[in-house]
Design a protein around this motif. Structure first.
Motif, short mmCIF file in Angstrom:
data_model
loop_
_atom_site.label_atom_id
_atom_site.label_comp_id
_atom_site.label_asym_id
_atom_site.label_seq_id
_atom_site.Cartn_x
_atom_site.Cartn_y
_atom_site.Cartn_z
N GLY A 107 75.95 76.59 40.39
CA GLY A 107 75.58 75.30 39.82
C GLY A 107 74.10 75.07 39.99
N THR A 109 72.66 72.32 40.69
CA THR A 109 72.44 71.44 41.84
C THR A 109 73.51 71.70 42.88
OG1 THR A 109 73.76 69.69 40.82
CG2 THR A 109 71.38 69.64 40.40
N GLN A 110 73.19 71.35 44.10
CA GLN A 110 74.10 71.59 45.23
C GLN A 110 75.05 70.42 45.34
OE1 GLN A 110 72.50 73.66 48.80
NE2 GLN A 110 73.04 71.76 49.85
N THR A 111 76.33 70.66 45.04
CA THR A 111 77.33 69.59 45.05
C THR A 111 78.60 70.05 45.75
OG1 THR A 111 78.25 70.27 42.93
CG2 THR A 111 76.48 68.62 42.88
N VAL A 112 79.40 69.07 46.16
CA VAL A 112 80.68 69.33 46.80
C VAL A 112 81.72 68.42 46.17
CG1 VAL A 112 82.00 69.20 48.96
CG2 VAL A 112 79.65 70.00 48.99
N SER A 113 82.92 68.95 45.94
CA SER A 113 84.01 68.13 45.39
C SER A 113 85.33 68.73 45.80
CB SER A 113 83.91 68.06 43.86
OG SER A 113 84.08 69.35 43.30
N ASP A 121 90.15 67.17 39.52
CA ASP A 121 89.31 66.73 40.62
C ASP A 121 90.00 65.59 41.36
OD1 ASP A 121 87.38 68.56 40.08
OD2 ASP A 121 86.19 67.21 38.83
N ALA A 128 79.87 64.61 52.55
CA ALA A 128 78.68 65.15 51.89
C ALA A 128 78.07 64.16 50.90
CB ALA A 128 79.03 66.44 51.17
N TYR A 129 78.86 63.14 50.50
CA TYR A 129 78.33 62.17 49.55
C TYR A 129 77.39 61.17 50.22
CZ TYR A 129 82.13 63.74 46.49
OH TYR A 129 82.97 64.49 45.72
N ASP A 140 84.49 67.51 55.93
CA ASP A 140 84.98 67.83 54.57
C ASP A 140 85.79 69.13 54.54
OD1 ASP A 140 83.66 65.58 53.75
OD2 ASP A 140 81.90 66.67 52.98
N VAL A 160 82.26 74.09 46.07
CA VAL A 160 80.85 73.94 46.41
C VAL A 160 80.02 74.63 45.33
CG1 VAL A 160 79.07 74.33 48.15
CG2 VAL A 160 81.45 73.96 48.86
N SER A 161 79.12 73.89 44.71
CA SER A 161 78.22 74.46 43.70
C SER A 161 76.89 74.78 44.35
CB SER A 161 78.03 73.47 42.54
OG SER A 161 79.25 73.24 41.88
#
Length: 937
Positions: A107, A109-113, A121, A128-129, A140, A160-161
């Motif tokens: 990704g 950008t560095q993201t977490v979901s 989702d 992490a938010y 998490d 995780v991106s």
């Protein structure tokens, strides 16, 4: 080191995309072949990509390449992931806490979901938010005691991106969950629907029962996929290095696995011999080895090298084995983990690509082999069917005439047969007549009939009885007297007709030749004679009986008793004329024979017309198969096998130019696929036709079994980047030899060596003919010599099976047989070409024959050759050599000798000259050539 791993993943992505393109082109090509290969509801030509083959290739193309990280503890897995990313993306994980599955993907950008298994989702307030992070928050990752409303959350995957080189090109990285109660399900979730590269990290010196159970489940779930086992430093260690344990004790033999190859041969992959006993062997617990490495050997994942004490991986890769296998890797030194894992990943991804390309190439080869067999069948059908029809016409005509002759010559036999039958049956017939009870006739108490009509009925019934019995016996004796002829004369003809009708879908109303033939036979054997009143024989007899009845001198109604019945029957038998009956039967035979002969001719004409249409369609399909279908599939075969060779052995490095021909340039290559030295023929096909011709050349050449008189083609690679990608170059890799026969003659190769080379050439050409192939371009430059001056045939660019030849005018003008210009030729053109080559060998120079120098251009040369122009006899020629070359270039192909006879003649000549003392004096022509060669140098 991460860049090396990323490079391997990048290459895999490019090769996978190329594989997808080949698969799509294959499906389209096969579909076109099947749609155009039908005639009259019958599939003449068919190409099939098996569902299992398509599924296996698609499984590689559609499933993303994924690094699956498994481990003994959460700490071991997190340590491996951090090492792969060269950053602490995961915090140190506590071995006593359960963690969810983590999936890393690319990704910007560095993201977490959180994501559920069905790709939904999950909305949740992750730690992490709450702010910027470099390391994923531990909260998490953790799984808590599940309540009913938390089940969905616990099954969710943390996605995780990252913008990291490893994750580009569609690669993902997956860390397994540490939820203990669902170990097998967790493993399935990790390796299903992905193309996995599996790592297993462990910390302790010995695997627990749980670890062993998990690895056993992993082998079952992945069908024994290779695994990279890594010894991870324990928490708090200052160095990443772990000293290897003391010598390992003896380990049980590794289980034997059967490796299935495409040639249906079972290769047994056994481990190396059991390692020697360790000096400090540990005790086995429950029958298992003590150290982790020994346990992995025991489980069958790894084995000990026979030459060293280190654990090693064996990769099986060679040109003679279609499938590529990789064994598990064991990494003891953690500091070398990334480098060795990059190598392991390279081999694993290579095995996926090679095996998928091999599956696809097998379908191409199967289709092309089927094409060759179909072309032979079509050619045979086109050649044989008209001959069968002509054979049937001639044999039926002979049969018709023979049976007519029998009907005339057997007249006296038939007369004798009738007379004998009447005599032998008289008493029986009279007895049966006396006991006969009339039907439908009124007879008074005195046994008299008062009406003429009743008398006529009684008389007629007696006649019917006598004639019916007589007719049955005469017909039976006629049939049995000539029944042997039915079996001995007509068996081959009947089978011929049945084979012709088998190829046709005759409608019920259409006449069949076999039925017409039966009518001919039935007419000849009088099987149609029955007791019916319509029979000509019965009509003759009835008319005779009417005359008999009218001449009887009775004035009063007769008494119908046994005497009267026997008298009527006796008078009827006495009045019969054997000569007239025999003549009548012969006449009937002639009439029926004539009618059945005409019916047969009409049926055969219909059959001929239907076969003509069918053969026209088959010829059309044969031309399309040779010129369209086979070239397209052979191009796909070239691409699939070239992809396989490229993945296995890489792009060959071209050296100096060593030759140049009409269709390519030959370069030296020091080493490729473990072979050295090699020669690379580089061809840049300018258009689709040249691509297809080259692909067919490669297919025929590649599938020729190894032979010492044929230059072997070792592999191929397509350079798609050549010319900026607009005109890819095909690189054909083959063995490199010293020189060609043309150069050798220029350099003054001695006479005995030249004779030996000609024997080698004949052996090579005979081998090609034995494989059903015709070379079509036998000449000096296509004969290479090794270091011992033994000849090998090369450049099979025009080499094809006879059934696949389209009649193209190919070859080198001076070596081309006259029939080549007509488009109809066979393998005898190679005999003609050898005769020309032998002229050069005997002359000792490479100049054009004087007879041919008079021709101003190629067309004039061809016209002269068709009229009988051949090379002249030189004074230095041996008489036996001259007669042999003259026989080889005979104008009529059927008059040329077989290559087996040519070989025997050459061996006799060779033995004769070997016994002569060597001469130090060269002939005038040889000296002149040597001087010119020295001057050129």
């Amino acid at each position: 080191m991460t860049s090396s791993l990323a490079s391997e993943l990048h290459k895999f992505c490019g090769h996978s995309q190329r594989l997808q393109e080949i698969l799509e082109e294959t499906k389209k090509c096969f579909g076109d072949i099947n749609n155009s290969g039908q005639y009259n509801g019958t599939q003449i030509v068919m190409a099939e990509l098996l569902k299992e083959e398509e599924t296996e290739v698609l499984s590689l193309i559609e499933k993303p390449q994924t690094i699956v990280v498994l481990g003994q503890t959460p700490y071991a897995k997190s340590r491996l992931i951090n090492e792969l990313f060269s950053m602490q993306i995961l915090p140190p994980l506590d071995n006593n806490i359960q963690y969810r599955m983590v999936k890393f993907k690319h990704g910007e950008t560095q993201t977490v979901s959180l994501a559920l298994p069905d790709d939904y989702d999950l909305v949740d307030n992750l730690e992490a938010y709450n702010g910027p992070w470099k390391t994923i928050p531990r909260q998490d990752l953790e799984l808590y005691e599940s309540r009913k409303d938390d089940i969905a959350k616990d099954s969710a995957v943390l996605e995780v991106s990252l913008n990291h080189p490893l994750l580009r090109f569609g690669t993902t990285l997956l860390m397994s969950s540490s939820k203990h109660e669902t170990a097998e399900e967790c493993l399935k979730g990790c390796v299903q629907d992905v193309t996995p590269v599996i790592i297993y990290g462990f910390v302790t010196e010995q695997l627990t029962d749980k670890d062993i159970g998990e690895l056993s489940d992993l082998a079952k779930v992945t069908n024994f996929q290779p695994v990279c086992f890594v010894r991870v430093p324990p928490p708090g260690s200052k160095t990443a290095d772990i000293d290897p344990p003391d010598g390992a004790p003896d380990s049980p033999a590794r289980p034997i696995h059967i490796l299935n190859c495409n040639d249906d041969t079972n290769f047994i992959s056994d481990s190396s011999p059991s390692p020697s006993p360790s000096q400090t062997s540990r005790k086995l617990l429950d029958g298992r080895p003590g150290t982790a490495s020994e346990q992995l050997v025991y489980l069958g994942y790894i084995h000990k090298s026979n030459s060293t004490n280190s654990l090693t991986t064996v990769t099986r890769k060679n040109l003679n084995q279609d499938y590529y296998e990789v064994e598990s890797e064991y990494i003891e030194q953690f500091q070398a983990f990334v480098k060795k894992f990059a190598t392991f990943t390279k081999h694993v991804l290579k095995s996926y690509l090679v095996n998928a390309a091999t599956v696809l190439n097998n379908s191409h080869n199967r289709c092309l082999n089927m094409f060759i067999l179909s072309a032979f069948d079509m050619a045979r059908d086109i050649l044989i069917t008209p001959k069968k029809i002509e054979f049937a016409r001639e044999k039926e005509e002979d049969l018709y005439k023979s049976l007519l002759q029998i009907s005339v010559s057997k007249l006296e036999d038939i007369k004798s047969l009738i007379s004998g039958t009447i005599s032998s049956m008289r008493d029986e017939l009279l007895s049966q007549a006396a006991e006969y009870d009339f039907i439908g006739v009124d007879i008074d108490d005195d046994g008299k009939i008062q009406t003429a009509k009743g008398l006529k009925i009684c008389t007629g019934q007696i006649q019917e009885l006598v004639l019916g019995r007589l007719n049955h016996n005469i017909a039976g004796k006629l049939i049995s007297s000539v029944n042997l002829l039915r079996d001995s004369y007509t068996g081959t003809l009947t089978r011929c007709l049945e084979s012709l009708e088998t190829n046709e879908n005759n409608s019920p109303e259409e006449a069949k030749t076999t039925d017409a033939l039966k009518q001919t036979l039935n007419a000849a054997y009088q099987v149609e004679i029955t007791v019916r009143s319509s029979s000509s024989l019965i009509k003759v007899l009835l008319e005779r009986m009417k005359q008999l009845v009218r001449s009887m001198p009775w004035n009063a109604p007769p008494k119908i008793d046994e005497e009267w019945k026997m008298k009527v029957a006796s008078e009827m038998l006495n009045s019969l004329s054997e000569a007239r009956l025999a003549k009548s039967i012969a006449g009937q035979i002639k009439d029926r024979l004539h009618k059945s002969h005409e019916a047969f001719g009409a049926a055969l004409k219909q059959l001929d017309q239907r076969h003509s249409g069918r053969l026209d369609k088959i010829e059309e399909q044969r031309i399309k198969l040779r010129k369209v279908h086979a070239p397209k599939v052979s191009k796909l075969a070239l691409e699939s096998t070239s992809l396989r060779d490229h993945v296995l052995f890489g792009m060959p490095q071209m050296g100096r130019e060593i030759g140049r021909g009409q269709y390519g340039v030959v370069y030296a290559c020091e080493k490729w696929a473990g072979r050295h030295p090699c020669a690379i023929k580089s061809v840049v096909p300018p258009d689709e036709k040249h691509w297809n011709d080259l692909a067919l050349e490669f297919f025929y050449n590649k599938n020729i079994p190894d032979h010492e008189r044929i230059v072997a083609l070792r592999g191929s690679v397509i350079d798609y980047l050549y010319g900026g990608g607009t005109s890819p170059a095909v690189l054909l890799i083959m063995d490199r030899l010293q020189k060609d026969l043309y150069t050798a003659i220029q350099l003054g190769l001695d006479w005995n060596s030249r004779l030996q080379v000609t024997i080698d050439v004949v052996e090579g050409v005979r081998f090609l003919h034995g494989q059903g192939l015709v070379h079509r371009d036998v000449k000096l430059k296509n004969v290479l010599l090794d270091e011992k001056n033994r000849g090998k045939i090369t450049d099979l660019g025009f080499c094809k099976p006879e059934a696949m030849m389209s009649g193209s005018i190919v070859g080198t003008p001076i070596h081309m047989a006259p029939e080549l210009f007509s488009g109809h030729y066979d393998n005898s053109v190679d005999v003609y070409a050898f005769g020309i080559l032998f002229w050069y060998v005997c002359s000792g120079h490479v100049r054009l024959p004087s007879n041919f120098e008079q021709c101003a251009n190629k067309d004039q040369l061809w016209q002269s050759v068709k009229k009988g122009l051949r090379p002249e006899k030189l004074p230095t020629f041996d008489d036996e050599c001259w007669l042999l070359m003259k026989a080889c270039w005979e104008n009529e192909p059927m008059r040329r000798p077989f290559l087996g006879d040519v070989e025997e003649s050459l061996k006799g000549i060779f033995e004769r000259f070997k016994k002569r003392p060597p001469s130090n004096i060269k002939n005038k022509e040889s000296r002149k050539i040597d001087k010119n060669s020295q001057r050129n140098k």
